[in-house]
Design a protein around this motif. Structure first.
Motif, PDB file in Angstrom:
ATOM      1  N   ASP A  91       0.817  -1.204   0.000  1.00 49.28           N
ATOM      2  CA  ASP A  91       0.000   0.000   0.000  1.00 49.28           C
ATOM      3  C   ASP A  91       0.854   1.259   0.000  1.00 49.28           C
ATOM      4  O   ASP A  91       0.482   2.273  -0.581  1.00 49.28           O
ATOM      5  CB  ASP A  91      -0.924   0.007   1.225  1.00 49.28           C
ATOM      6  N   PHE A  92       2.003   1.180   0.653  1.00 47.46           N
ATOM      7  CA  PHE A  92       2.849   2.372   0.709  1.00 47.46           C
ATOM      8  C   PHE A  92       3.369   2.730  -0.674  1.00 47.46           C
ATOM      9  O   PHE A  92       3.381   3.891  -1.069  1.00 47.46           O
ATOM     10  CB  PHE A  92       4.019   2.143   1.664  1.00 47.46           C
ATOM     11  N   LEU A  93       3.752   1.711  -1.417  1.00 43.01           N
ATOM     12  CA  LEU A  93       4.286   1.985  -2.751  1.00 43.01           C
ATOM     13  C   LEU A  93       3.177   2.422  -3.712  1.00 43.01           C
ATOM     14  O   LEU A  93       3.360   3.324  -4.517  1.00 43.01           O
ATOM     15  CB  LEU A  93       4.984   0.734  -3.308  1.00 43.01           C
ATOM     16  N   LEU A  94       2.028   1.759  -3.612  1.00 41.21           N
ATOM     17  CA  LEU A  94       1.013   1.960  -4.641  1.00 41.21           C
ATOM     18  C   LEU A  94       0.024   3.073  -4.307  1.00 41.21           C
ATOM     19  O   LEU A  94      -0.539   3.675  -5.206  1.00 41.21           O
ATOM     20  CB  LEU A  94       0.246   0.656  -4.878  1.00 41.21           C
ATOM     21  N   GLU A  95      -0.224   3.311  -3.028  1.00 42.96           N
ATOM     22  CA  GLU A  95      -1.319   4.216  -2.705  1.00 42.96           C
ATOM     23  C   GLU A  95      -0.926   5.430  -1.873  1.00 42.96           C
ATOM     24  O   GLU A  95      -1.686   6.380  -1.775  1.00 42.96           O
ATOM     25  CB  GLU A  95      -2.423   3.443  -1.954  1.00 42.96           C
ATOM     26  N   MET A  96       0.228   5.385  -1.225  1.00 41.59           N
ATOM     27  CA  MET A  96       0.549   6.474  -0.315  1.00 41.59           C
ATOM     28  C   MET A  96       1.657   7.353  -0.892  1.00 41.59           C
ATOM     29  O   MET A  96       2.387   6.936  -1.784  1.00 41.59           O
ATOM     30  CB  MET A  96       0.981   5.916   1.056  1.00 41.59           C
ATOM     31  N   ASP A  97       1.761   8.579  -0.361  1.00 42.39           N
ATOM     32  CA  ASP A  97       2.844   9.430  -0.845  1.00 42.39           C
ATOM     33  C   ASP A  97       3.608  10.065   0.301  1.00 42.39           C
ATOM     34  O   ASP A  97       4.400  10.968   0.096  1.00 42.39           O
ATOM     35  CB  ASP A  97       2.304  10.493  -1.802  1.00 42.39           C
ATOM     36  N   GLU A  98       3.319   9.625   1.516  1.00 43.36           N
ATOM     37  CA  GLU A  98       4.121  10.114   2.628  1.00 43.36           C
ATOM     38  C   GLU A  98       4.130   9.073   3.734  1.00 43.36           C
ATOM     39  O   GLU A  98       3.281   8.190   3.793  1.00 43.36           O
ATOM     40  CB  GLU A  98       3.560  11.446   3.157  1.00 43.36           C
ATOM     41  N   GLY A  99       5.127   9.193   4.607  1.00 39.23           N
ATOM     42  CA  GLY A  99       5.245   8.228   5.683  1.00 39.23           C
ATOM     43  C   GLY A  99       6.513   8.520   6.449  1.00 39.23           C
ATOM     44  O   GLY A  99       7.140   9.557   6.261  1.00 39.23           O
ATOM     45  N   TYR A 100       6.873   7.607   7.326  1.00 38.24           N
ATOM     46  CA  TYR A 100       8.130   7.790   8.038  1.00 38.24           C
ATOM     47  C   TYR A 100       9.014   6.576   7.826  1.00 38.24           C
ATOM     48  O   TYR A 100       8.656   5.648   7.086  1.00 38.24           O
ATOM     49  CB  TYR A 100       7.905   8.129   9.510  1.00 38.24           C
ATOM     50  N   CYS A 101      10.165   6.585   8.503  1.00 33.26           N
ATOM     51  CA  CYS A 101      11.230   5.653   8.167  1.00 33.26           C
ATOM     52  C   CYS A 101      10.777   4.200   8.063  1.00 33.26           C
ATOM     53  O   CYS A 101      11.199   3.466   7.175  1.00 33.26           O
ATOM     54  CB  CYS A 101      12.357   5.778   9.194  1.00 33.26           C
ATOM     55  N   VAL A 102       9.879   3.776   8.975  1.00 31.70           N
ATOM     56  CA  VAL A 102       9.431   2.385   8.975  1.00 31.70           C
ATOM     57  C   VAL A 102       8.817   2.023   7.627  1.00 31.70           C
ATOM     58  O   VAL A 102       9.078   0.963   7.067  1.00 31.70           O
ATOM     59  CB  VAL A 102       8.421   2.174  10.122  1.00 31.70           C
ATOM     60  N   TYR A 103       8.017   2.936   7.111  1.00 30.17           N
ATOM     61  CA  TYR A 103       7.358   2.679   5.838  1.00 30.17           C
ATOM     62  C   TYR A 103       8.355   2.645   4.694  1.00 30.17           C
ATOM     63  O   TYR A 103       8.319   1.776   3.830  1.00 30.17           O
ATOM     64  CB  TYR A 103       6.288   3.747   5.588  1.00 30.17           C
ATOM     65  N   PHE A 104       9.238   3.643   4.719  1.00 35.34           N
ATOM     66  CA  PHE A 104      10.211   3.701   3.625  1.00 35.34           C
ATOM     67  C   PHE A 104      11.079   2.449   3.609  1.00 35.34           C
ATOM     68  O   PHE A 104      11.285   1.818   2.576  1.00 35.34           O
ATOM     69  CB  PHE A 104      11.088   4.947   3.782  1.00 35.34           C
ATOM     70  N   ALA A 105      11.567   2.075   4.793  1.00 40.31           N
ATOM     71  CA  ALA A 105      12.482   0.944   4.852  1.00 40.31           C
ATOM     72  C   ALA A 105      11.782  -0.352   4.498  1.00 40.31           C
ATOM     73  O   ALA A 105      12.321  -1.217   3.799  1.00 40.31           O
ATOM     74  CB  ALA A 105      13.099   0.860   6.248  1.00 40.31           C
ATOM     75  N   THR A 106      10.552  -0.497   4.996  1.00 43.41           N
ATOM     76  CA  THR A 106       9.791  -1.707   4.695  1.00 43.41           C
ATOM     77  C   THR A 106       9.551  -1.840   3.198  1.00 43.41           C
ATOM     78  O   THR A 106       9.789  -2.883   2.584  1.00 43.41           O
ATOM     79  CB  THR A 106       8.436  -1.663   5.437  1.00 43.41           C
ATOM     80  N   ALA A 107       9.083  -0.750   2.607  1.00 45.09           N
ATOM     81  CA  ALA A 107       8.779  -0.793   1.181  1.00 45.09           C
ATOM     82  C   ALA A 107      10.036  -1.083   0.369  1.00 45.09           C
ATOM     83  O   ALA A 107      10.044  -1.917  -0.526  1.00 45.09           O
ATOM     84  CB  ALA A 107       8.143   0.521   0.755  1.00 45.09           C
ATOM     85  N   MET A 108      11.128  -0.405   0.743  1.00 44.57           N
ATOM     86  CA  MET A 108      12.336  -0.587  -0.061  1.00 44.57           C
ATOM     87  C   MET A 108      12.853  -2.011   0.059  1.00 44.57           C
ATOM     88  O   MET A 108      13.267  -2.609  -0.933  1.00 44.57           O
ATOM     89  CB  MET A 108      13.414   0.408   0.381  1.00 44.57           C
ATOM     90  N   THR A 109      12.824  -2.565   1.257  1.00 39.26           N
ATOM     91  CA  THR A 109      13.303  -3.935   1.416  1.00 39.26           C
ATOM     92  C   THR A 109      12.505  -4.882   0.527  1.00 39.26           C
ATOM     93  O   THR A 109      13.055  -5.743  -0.172  1.00 39.26           O
ATOM     94  CB  THR A 109      13.167  -4.360   2.890  1.00 39.26           C
ATOM     95  N   GLN A 110      11.196  -4.719   0.558  1.00 42.12           N
ATOM     96  CA  GLN A 110      10.357  -5.614  -0.223  1.00 42.12           C
ATOM     97  C   GLN A 110      10.544  -5.385  -1.724  1.00 42.12           C
ATOM     98  O   GLN A 110      10.485  -6.318  -2.517  1.00 42.12           O
ATOM     99  CB  GLN A 110       8.890  -5.426   0.171  1.00 42.12           C
ATOM    100  N   MET A 111      10.753  -4.141  -2.096  1.00 37.40           N
ATOM    101  CA  MET A 111      10.960  -3.872  -3.521  1.00 37.40           C
ATOM    102  C   MET A 111      12.240  -4.536  -3.999  1.00 37.40           C
ATOM    103  O   MET A 111      12.287  -5.135  -5.077  1.00 37.40           O
ATOM    104  CB  MET A 111      11.019  -2.354  -3.754  1.00 37.40           C
TER     105      MET A 111
END
Lengths: 779, 325
Positions: free
Chosen positions: A459-479
């Motif tokens: 959801d962070f990658l596809l639907e959101m446009d802001e967040g904090y480190c947890v989101y960024f790191a989680t999304a990047m790891t999975q990507m």
């Protein structure tokens, strides 16, 4: 024939084999309800298993196996002997575990050769280690699921309901002990089990539905107890799953539990000082490494061992040695170190454990004043080398660090591929840099986030446009994993506020999460997907606010006089001087310099800004990042958030059970009747026919009189009643009149409308006069 | 039956003009006060007898000798201008002594029916339990069908036809228990009991000279009684009351070896109708039923123990437990 004979002998209540439809039509409502209860119980523990398989894979094979076991149990329930059934169930389970041992590479011989270890592992599981942390957890479920499913349904179809609950209940209990079953799931399972036994008994004894209200009361009691009491080991965090609106602190969210870390919604920042570092150079201070992603939390798998000299290995690539001395300022459950630590010195080393990932952590809690020295091997590789590192990762790395949950959507992979392609990235290093750059450029930093319901990375990658480190790191790891690049999610602190040449103060608001990517022959390299400058601003503001408010514990002696912005002033210099190194040192001791260089080349000036931002961030973060280590519980809380949405199915179920239970209890105790009568006392209701109205009016009169004198006895006629109460004193003539009208209506062939209205109005008048306090206005 | 004996139903419903309710009340009061000239005390029992009379029922008086059972029956009969017969039951009494026999008339050379004492408006069967069951049963047909059959020929009995039987509660060795079927045919079983000292003194004062029964005048006639009975039969019994009566009967069936028969519930409602008429009320209320039930139902109930008052206990329980509508 022989089948029927055997059936008859083995179980007297069993039905002769008929067509399923015929059979289904002959069974009672209670049996269906009992089956539904068992279904709920079964689903409850299967749901836990499915949660595991969704994370690690294997949902399909688990479903097939479970359905096969269920069908087998139902079909053969009346044709095989209980002992045979037990053998079948155990056999299926044994087969599953044999397969598990084969898959994990231990081989079946491990049962005999390392029996002790197996026992101790089982004990570990049963005392709170999540199954999700096991190797090949998906395969493990294949061994675990068949026996309870088969046995419980076999017994249920044979109407041995109480016994049928035992295997399912045992399975659920085990999952509760491993902390995989949440309180909500456990609750649902327990209610299902009770429903099975309760309705089953009603079925066996031909009970009536009226007796079922006892069950409803029981359900309500259980639901209530489970909401207020928790016996789940390790679950001391939050027995209440229903309402959990409080925002967590960032540090609490990130660093609460070294085994698992959740992903929250909005978080606050804690300005409290956590530790101070005296170090040659600033760095990110890593506290935990996670490899397994469940969609809404990160888990650490693999065993941990005692810390010994030499246990901590330096990365295979070229490294520089960096020494730090860290002093704990407030209680911590984690051991911040610069990556990659190779030696720890100090008193605390006696109680250190080392995870499979080479991250040391304290066995207990570090308290204020604890000091330790760390020698870290900081990876020193330039981007070109990393770029050429290749993809020969090795089996172990691929097994652990390419995992994605099954519910990751295809759109996620497509979008990732698109981003990578747009940047023209081909090698793993380029891909990592591209993704990092993408987030820095396209996303905003915000602590006010509505946590997505589903897979957070997705959801962070596809639907959101802001967040904090947890989101960024989680999304990047999975990507990265989607691109077949081994990556892991790490948490810790940014470098903190620089208060002296070599000294940093690290606060709760410096808590951070970032990404490490594996490069063969080099090791784990840190990447920073979070937009740094925005993060710095936010966190600086928080520290200033805290200082203005005069909050305690936010400064050390050294940091008191250092203005929040002071660092920013310093930061540019710092950046200018050693921007690449600083960046490298910051997020990733191992390989940051290379990364930075690479980025700057790829992304032109943006990387530089990033670095600057990061450094500023590091310092600023000291001021404003959340405090790590304080909150071990936050993970659990965040896990629970899945259930604490406004109205989740779990809430509905719990609410319904409570409501039914209360209603049944009220019914049983006569409260509903009481309330109804009370209401009718003052309001007759709508007119029907005159006789019924008169009778109703008389009933109201009786309740009134009952309150004043006593109620009419069963065998007492209205006339006798009136006679009897008139002994207490003179009876209102209106009472006599209503009684006479009632007799006329009931025994004398009826009244006309006027007489009925007379009775009603007389009683209403009598009733209202007797209302406490207000009654006098009616006279 | 109707075909064979058209005259057995001499008064079809249309032909009887029911007495106005107030007149029924007056009539009952008149009989009652007349009887109490002779019977001292026992007001309630006298009233029960009067209601049974109006409710087309028969009465069984069960008590020790000498408390006025026969006198009560005689004074009732004398209060109404009607035929009265008395049969003293003895162990050697034959059924034909009650019903009558066909006698061969030498003159006419034909059999002539010599009607027995049962052919009267009020029949007093004295000490009925001294005769063997066979003789007692001669009364059965008469009581239920209001007719007797002798040598195959059925003869109607006069209307009204009321049997007041007495039975002796002592000397059990010389008596026969009444067949249960016969007991069931009595609407009420009453027991007079000894008078209180004051009542007895009063009674003695009245009877030292001529017995007051010799001077007793009739206060009403047959037609009035028939019309009053019709009026009582027309008293309304609404469904809730009927349900109550049947619930009572049902209760006794559930709590005794033999409970009240349906005939018992019918009798109960009829007695309650008469009770309502005495109260000058056009409909029956549960109080009427409660008033009548102990006397109407008790003797129809047999419990596993053999004590006489068990039936009364069951009825009392029923009245206490069954919900009044």
């Amino acid at each position: 024939m022989s089948t029927q004979t055997r059936t008859g002998r083995s179980n007297p209540v069993s039905l002769a084999l008929e067509s399923p439809l015929e059979w289904a039509s002959t069974i009672s409502v209670f049996r269906w309800l009992a089956y539904s209860g068992l279904g709920v119980l079964t689903v409850s523990y299967l749901a836990v298993l499915q949660e595991i398989t969704i994370t690690v894979g294997g949902t399909r094979s688990l479903s097939v196996l479970v359905i096969a076991m269920f069908v087998g149990a139902v079909v053969f329930a009346h044709t095989i002997h209980p002992r045979t059934a037990l053998a079948v169930a155990l056999g299926a389970g044994a087969l599953g575990f044999w397969y598990y041992f084969e898959v994990t590479g231990y081989g079946i011989g491990v049962i005999f050769s390392e029996f002790d270890t197996l026992i101790s592992d089982t004990v570990t599981l049963a005392t709170g280690m999540s199954i999700q942390q096991m190797a090949e957890a998906g395969t493990w479920t294949l061994g675990f699921a068949p026996a309870p499913v088969f046995l419980s349904w076999y017994l249920a179809v044979r109407r041995r309901y109480a016994l049928a609950v035992v295997p399912g209940g045992a399975a659920l209990l085990f999952l509760v002990l491993t902390t995989d079953a949440t309180i909500g799931v456990t609750l649902v399972g327990v209610v299902g089990g009770i429903a099975t036994v309760g309705f089953g008994e009603l079925d066996r004894r031909d009970g009536s539905i009226a007796q079922a209200d006892v069950l409803a009361i029981l359900f309500a009691v259980i639901v209530f107890l489970s909401m207020t009491v928790t016996l789940v080991p390790g679950g001391a965090a939050s027995p209440t799953v229903l309402v959990d609106d409080d925002a967590d602190t960032l540090d609490g969210t990130i660093d609460s539990n070294p085994d698992e870390t959740g992903i929250s919604g909005s978080v606050d920042l804690s300005p409290e000082v956590h530790f101070t570092v005296v170090s040659d150079e600033p760095s990110y201070w890593r506290t935990a490494v996670y490899d397994r992603y469940t969609g809404d939390s990160w888990l650490r798998t693999g065993p941990e061992g005692e810390y010994d000299e030499g246990v901590l290995e330096a990365p295979p690539g070229q490294t520089q040695t960096m020494n730090q001395t860290i002093t704990i300022e407030s209680q911590q459950n984690v051991l911040p170190t610069a990556a990659q630590p190779t030696a720890i010195g100090g008193d605390i080393t006696a109680d250190l454990e080392v995870t499979d990932h080479g991250q040391p952590m304290p066995e207990g809690t570090l308290i204020e004043g604890d000091t330790y020295n760390v020698e870290s091997a900081v990876l020193d590789a330039d981007p070109a080398e990393l770029n050429d590192a290749g993809t020969d990762y090795g089996e172990d790395v691929e097994e652990y660090y390419l995992q994605t949950p099954e519910d990751m959507s295809g759109a996620f992979e497509d979008r990732t591929a698109e981003i990578v392609e747009e940047a023209g990235a081909e090698t793993p290093y380029e891909k990592a840099a591209a993704i990092e750059q993408y987030f820095n450029a396209e996303y905003d930093y915000s602590l006010e986030v509505d946590r997505p319901d589903g897979n957070v990375a997705n959801d962070f990658l596809l639907e959101m446009d802001e967040g904090y480190c947890v989101y960024f790191a989680t999304a990047m790891t999975q990507m990265l994993r989607a691109e077949e690049v081994p990556a892991r999610y790490v948490t810790g602190y940014t470098s903190g506020q620089q208060v002296d040449d070599h000294e940093h103060v690290v606060r709760g608001l410096d808590a951070h999460a970032w990404v490490e990517v594996y490069f063969p022959d080099h090791g784990w390299v840190a990447f920073e997907p979070t937009p740094s400058s925005e993060r710095d601003d936010t966190h600086d503001d928080r520290l200033e606010e805290a200082r203005e408010d005069g909050e305690d514990g936010i400064d050390t002696e050294e940091s008191e006089d250092v203005p929040v912005d002071g660092e920013d002033e310093d930061a540019p210099d710092f950046l200018e001087e050693e921007d690449p190194d600083a960046l490298l040192d910051g997020p990733h001791n191992e390989s940051d310099p290379d990364l930075e260089d690479n980025e700057s080349t790829d992304n032109e000036t943006q990387a530089g800004e990033e670095h600057a931002g990061q450094e500023g961030l590091l310092e600023g973060e000291n001021d404003t990042d959340g405090s790590e280590g304080e909150v071990d519980d936050s993970e659990l809380e965040t896990d629970d958030e899945g259930l604490s949405l406004p109205v989740s199915p779990g809430d509905l179920l719990v609410g319904t059970a409570l409501f039914l239970g209360l209603a049944a209890g009220a019914h049983r105790s006569g409260v509903t009747g009481l309330v109804g009568r009370e209401a009718r006392l003052y309001w007759q209701g709508f007119d029907t026919d005159p006789d019924t109205d008169t009778q109703r009016a008389y009933e109201r009169l009786e309740h009134l009189l009952a309150r004043q004198y006593r109620s009419r006895r069963r065998g007492e006629s209205p006339r006798q009643y009136l006679e009897s109460i008139s002994k207490y004193g003179s009876v209102d003539p209106r009472v006599r009149r209503v009684t006479a009208l009632y007799e006329q209506a009931t025994y004398g062939g009826g009244l006309d409308r006027d007489e009925a209205d007379e009775a009603v109005s007389l009683v209403t008048g009598l009733a209202r006069e007797r209302v406490p306090l207000l009654g006098r206005f009616w006279r | 039956m109707t075909d064979a004996n058209p005259s057995s139903q001499p008064n079809s419903l249309e032909t009887i003009d029911p007495l106005p309710l107030s007149s029924v009340t007056d009539l009952a009061t008149a009989i009652h006060s007349n009887v109490t000239q002779v019977i001292v005390g026992h007001e309630a029992e006298v009233e029960h007898v009067v209601t049974a009379l109006l409710a087309r029922g028969h009465i069984l008086l069960d008590d020790v000798p000498g408390v006025g059972k026969t006198m009560l029956a005689r004074s009732i009969a004398r209060s109404i201008d009607c035929s009265f017969q008395r049969v003293q039951f003895t162990p050697d009494l034959l059924p034909s002594d009650i019903t009558g026999v066909n006698v061969f008339n030498q003159k006419t050379r034909e059999f002539e029916f010599q009607s027995g004492p049962v052919f009267a408006n009020i029949v007093l069967g004295d000490e009925i339990n001294r005769a063997p069951p066979k003789t007692q049963s001669a009364l059965l047909e008469a009581m239920e069908e209001q007719q007797v059959t002798v040598d195959g020929e059925t003869r109607p009995l006069p209307d009204p036809f009321v049997v007041i039987a007495t039975q002796n509660a002592i000397e059990p060795n010389r008596t026969y228990d009444l067949p249960f079927a016969e007991v069931d045919r009595f609407m009420k079983k009453l027991s007079l009991g000894y008078p209180t000292p004051a009542e007895e003194s009063e009674m003695l004062g009245r009877t030292v000279g001529h017995h007051p029964i010799e001077r007793l005048e009739s206060v009403t006639d047959l037609e009035s009684v028939i019309r009053a009975r019709e009026a009582v039969a027309n008293i309304a019994v609404e469904p809730p009351v009927r349900t109550y009566a049947s619930n009572l009967a049902h209760y006794t069936r559930e709590h005794a070896k033999i409970g009240a028969s349906p005939r018992g519930s019918i009798a109960l409602l009829r007695a309650a109708q008469a009770r309502a008429a005495l109260d000058n009320r056009e409909y029956v209320i549960p109080d009427d039923i409660q008033h009548e039930a102990p006397h109407v139902l008790s003797h129809r109930i047999k419990t596993s123990s053999s004590r006489d008052d068990d039936g009364g206990t069951v009825v009392a329980d029923a009245l206490e437990r069954v919900r009044v509508p």
